[in-house]
Scaffold this motif. Structure first.
Motif, PDB file in Angstrom:
ATOM      1  N   GLU A  16     -34.183  -1.040  20.580  1.00  0.00           N
ATOM      2  CA  GLU A  16     -34.214  -2.495  20.399  1.00  0.00           C
ATOM      3  C   GLU A  16     -35.139  -2.891  19.253  1.00  0.00           C
TER       4      GLU A  16
ATOM      5  N   ALA B  99     -33.996  -4.707  15.840  1.00  0.00           N
ATOM      6  CA  ALA B  99     -34.625  -5.982  15.470  1.00  0.00           C
ATOM      7  C   ALA B  99     -35.212  -5.911  14.062  1.00  0.00           C
TER       8      ALA B  99
ATOM      9  N   PRO C 258     -28.007  -7.385  18.954  1.00  0.00           N
ATOM     10  CA  PRO C 258     -27.114  -8.376  19.565  1.00  0.00           C
ATOM     11  C   PRO C 258     -27.270  -9.780  18.981  1.00  0.00           C
ATOM     12  N   ASP C 259     -28.500 -10.195  18.651  1.00  0.00           N
ATOM     13  CA  ASP C 259     -28.670 -11.543  18.093  1.00  0.00           C
ATOM     14  C   ASP C 259     -28.052 -11.652  16.703  1.00  0.00           C
TER      15      ASP C 259
ATOM     16  N   LYS D 164     -25.396  -9.899  15.722  1.00  0.00           N
ATOM     17  CA  LYS D 164     -23.962  -9.979  16.014  1.00  0.00           C
ATOM     18  C   LYS D 164     -23.577 -11.391  16.422  1.00  0.00           C
ATOM     19  N   GLY D 165     -24.428 -12.036  17.207  1.00  0.00           N
ATOM     20  CA  GLY D 165     -24.161 -13.397  17.660  1.00  0.00           C
ATOM     21  C   GLY D 165     -24.162 -14.420  16.536  1.00  0.00           C
ATOM     22  N   ARG D 166     -24.897 -14.147  15.457  1.00  0.00           N
ATOM     23  CA  ARG D 166     -24.945 -15.063  14.311  1.00  0.00           C
ATOM     24  C   ARG D 166     -23.816 -14.826  13.321  1.00  0.00           C
TER      25      ARG D 166
END
Length: 163
Positions: free
Chosen positions: A53, A57, A113-114, A116-118
Motif C-alpha cells: 500500500e 501510494a 485504488p485511489d 484508479k478511482g480518479r
C-alpha cells in the motif's frame, strides 16, 4: 493536445526499449499536423517502501505529479477494452476539446485504488496479464495506430487479413 505515457519502472536497453522508441518516434513524427504533441515518455522509479500500500501510494503521488491536469487514462487489466478505431475516435475527441491525456502504467504492485478511482479513462489491452515492458510497447503502438487512423493512413487495415 499533449499525450504522455507515464510508467513506473525503467526499460533496460534491449529489444523492448528499441521497439517502444520506434513507435514513439513514429507517433511523434505524425503528431503535429494532426493537432497532437508527443507522445512523451516519463519513467518513474519504483518505490522502495516495504508495504504494498505504501509503494502504491508513493508511486501514485509521483504519477499524479507528472500527469498534472491531463486526463488520467490508466492501463489496467480489469478495465474495459475497446477497439483501435474507438481508441482513435476518443483521442480525436479529446484533442477537439483541447484536453491533454496521460496514459499510466503502474509498477509491479499495480496502481493505488485511489488513483484508479480518479481515472477518467480506465483502459485494458485485454484480460491477459502482460509484462509492463510489453504494455509500454502496446500503448505506444496504439497511439501511433490511432494517429494513422485519424490521418487516413493505410497502416491500419480491417477485414483484409493483413496487419
Amino acid at each position: 493536445m499533449r499525450i504522455q505515457l507515464v510508467a513506473v519502472g525503467r526499460l533496460k536497453a534491449g529489444p523492448e526499449r528499441d521497439l517502444a522508441e520506434r513507435y514513439r518516434a513514429r507517433a511523434a513524427a505524425m503528431a503535429k499536423p494532426l493537432g497532437f504533441a508527443g507522445p512523451d515518455l516519463t519513467e518513474l522509479p519504483e518505490s522502495r517502501r516495504r508495504r504494498t500500500e505504501e509503494r502504491q501510494a508513493e508511486e501514485a503521488a509521483a504519477i499524479a505529479g507528472k500527469a498534472g491536469s491531463a486526463l488520467l487514462a490508466i492501463l489496467d487489466e480489469g478495465a474495459p477494452s475497446i477497439g483501435s478505431e474507438d481508441f482513435a475516435a476518443r483521442l480525436a475527441a479529446l484533442r477537439d476539446r483541447g484536453r491533454d491525456a496521460a496514459f499510466v502504467i503502474g509498477g509491479p504492485d499495480g496502481l493505488a485504488p485511489d488513483l484508479k478511482g480518479r481515472a477518467e479513462w480506465p483502459l485494458s489491452f485485454g484480460r491477459l496479464t502482460l509484462p509492463h515492458q510489453l504494455v509500454r510497447v502496446l500503448a505506444l503502438e496504439q497511439i501511433y495506430r490511432a494517429f494513422t487512423i485519424i490521418a487516413g493512413h493505410p497502416y491500419h487495415r480491417t477485414g483484409t487479413g493483413e496487419p
